[in-house]
Scaffold this motif. Structure first.
Motif, PDB file in Angstrom:
ATOM      1  N   LEU A  41       0.799  -0.944   0.175  1.00  0.00           N
ATOM      2  CA  LEU A  41      -0.019   0.053   0.079  1.00  0.00           C
ATOM      3  C   LEU A  41       0.971   1.334   0.150  1.00  0.00           C
ATOM      4  O   LEU A  41       0.199   2.598   0.079  1.00  0.00           O
ATOM      5  CB  LEU A  41      -0.722  -0.039   1.211  1.00  0.00           C
ATOM      6  N   ALA A  42       2.066   1.221  -0.226  1.00  0.00           N
ATOM      7  CA  ALA A  42       3.083   2.256  -0.203  1.00  0.00           C
ATOM      8  C   ALA A  42       2.953   3.038  -1.636  1.00  0.00           C
ATOM      9  O   ALA A  42       2.579   2.439  -2.515  1.00  0.00           O
ATOM     10  CB  ALA A  42       4.452   1.814  -0.052  1.00  0.00           C
ATOM     11  N   GLY A  43       3.557   4.345  -1.539  1.00  0.00           N
ATOM     12  CA  GLY A  43       3.763   4.907  -2.881  1.00  0.00           C
ATOM     13  C   GLY A  43       2.684   6.037  -3.201  1.00  0.00           C
ATOM     14  O   GLY A  43       2.674   6.458  -4.132  1.00  0.00           O
ATOM     15  N   TYR A  44       1.611   6.045  -2.294  1.00  0.00           N
ATOM     16  CA  TYR A  44       0.453   6.926  -2.751  1.00  0.00           C
ATOM     17  C   TYR A  44       0.741   8.362  -2.168  1.00  0.00           C
ATOM     18  O   TYR A  44       1.437   8.383  -0.983  1.00  0.00           O
ATOM     19  CB  TYR A  44      -0.790   6.472  -1.760  1.00  0.00           C
ATOM     20  N   SER A  45       0.344   9.240  -2.920  1.00  0.00           N
ATOM     21  CA  SER A  45       0.623  10.670  -2.266  1.00  0.00           C
ATOM     22  C   SER A  45      -0.353  11.295  -1.334  1.00  0.00           C
ATOM     23  O   SER A  45      -0.137  12.246  -0.605  1.00  0.00           O
ATOM     24  CB  SER A  45       0.742  11.817  -3.683  1.00  0.00           C
ATOM     25  N   GLY A  46      -1.453  10.572  -1.332  1.00  0.00           N
ATOM     26  CA  GLY A  46      -2.695  11.137  -0.401  1.00  0.00           C
ATOM     27  C   GLY A  46      -3.440  10.177   0.353  1.00  0.00           C
ATOM     28  O   GLY A  46      -3.306   9.047   0.115  1.00  0.00           O
TER      29      GLY A  46
ATOM     30  N   GLU B 297      -2.171  10.846  -8.421  1.00  0.00           N
ATOM     31  CA  GLU B 297      -2.532  11.143  -9.907  1.00  0.00           C
ATOM     32  C   GLU B 297      -2.089  10.161 -10.698  1.00  0.00           C
ATOM     33  O   GLU B 297      -2.411  10.102 -12.141  1.00  0.00           O
ATOM     34  CB  GLU B 297      -1.910  12.424 -10.177  1.00  0.00           C
ATOM     35  N   ASN B 298      -1.263   9.190 -10.423  1.00  0.00           N
ATOM     36  CA  ASN B 298      -0.538   8.453 -11.361  1.00  0.00           C
ATOM     37  C   ASN B 298      -1.076   6.985 -11.152  1.00  0.00           C
ATOM     38  O   ASN B 298      -0.600   5.971 -11.857  1.00  0.00           O
ATOM     39  CB  ASN B 298       0.794   8.508 -11.323  1.00  0.00           C
TER      40      ASN B 298
END
Length: 233
Positions: A100-105, A125-126
């Motif tokens: 679940l890592a790497g999300y900005s929000g 956004e990606n």
């Protein structure tokens, strides 16, 4: 997650009316503490168990203490069901949960589906949004094996169906079982307690819902996500 105040130790006298518990403190005084757990608390509410309470500074609170931990003999167990969302959110932000890592929000308690709220919504956004439902796991009837649920949960069944619908709408969805104890090496569904939940789980998984199960390090100082443990189906 660290507790905001040093916990107060005591001994459980009884839990009653779901949200109340009488505790004998180390000085011999008896207090009534809020029990922030509406479940059955199977195996965790026997008189004589060691417990820990958190005090409140709020003079308007009817009950000064909240029951946080219990030790049935082999491990401290976190019983406050208002904490798992924060515990898991903190772990995601810290990068402790790799899938679940790497999300900005990250947002908590976001409305979605049919009059539901998702515990954690991860956005970026990606990539597609990821909907994460968190369940607190405290039951262990056999040594080393954690189980969920400890009572019939129609709400839990609804959440599984909602997650599956999000996957079919093009999003990620994950069922996250947080084992709030450190004495279990595997996890399984308590199918004898709620076979309907198990059926909904298998259906949701077949429709693309991801499943994660992590245990915790837990003591009177705080509760933190530790590592993934095996799920036995």
């Amino acid at each position: 997650m660290k507790f905001s105040h040093p916990l107060v130790k005591g001994t459980l006298i009884k839990r009653y009316k779901r949200f109340l518990s009488d505790i004998e403190l180390e000085d011999g005084s008896v207090v009534t503490a809020h029990c922030a757990n509406s479940g059955s608390m199977m195996g965790l509410k026997e008189p004589g168990y060691a417990v820990c309470l958190s005090p409140s500074d709020n003079p308007k609170r009817k009950l000064k203490f909240t029951w946080e931990l219990v030790n049935p003999g082999s491990s401290w167990v976190g019983i406050n069901t208002s904490l798992p969302n924060k515990i898991v959110s903190d772990a995601i932000i810290a990068g402790k949960i790799e899938p679940l890592a790497g999300y900005s929000g990250l947002k908590n308690e976001v409305k979605y589906g049919e009059n539901s709220r998702i515990d954690i919504l991860l956005t970026d956004e990606n990539r597609p949004d990821c909907y994460v439902e968190v369940k607190s796991v405290t039951l262990s009837r056999d040594a080393g094996i954690a189980e969920f649920p400890d009572a019939v949960t129609s709400r839990g069944t609804k959440h599984l169906n909602e997650l599956a619908n999000m996957v079919e709408s093009g999003y990620r969805a994950a069922m996250f079982y947080l084992v709030q104890r450190s004495d279990c090496q595997s996890f399984q569904l308590a199918s004898d307690i709620d076979p309907t939940y198990r059926a909904a789980f298998l259906d949701a998984k077949s429709r693309g819902v991801e499943v994660y199960c992590y245990d915790c390090t837990i003591d009177p100082n705080g509760i933190d996500v530790r590592t993934a443990i095996q799920m036995v189906e």
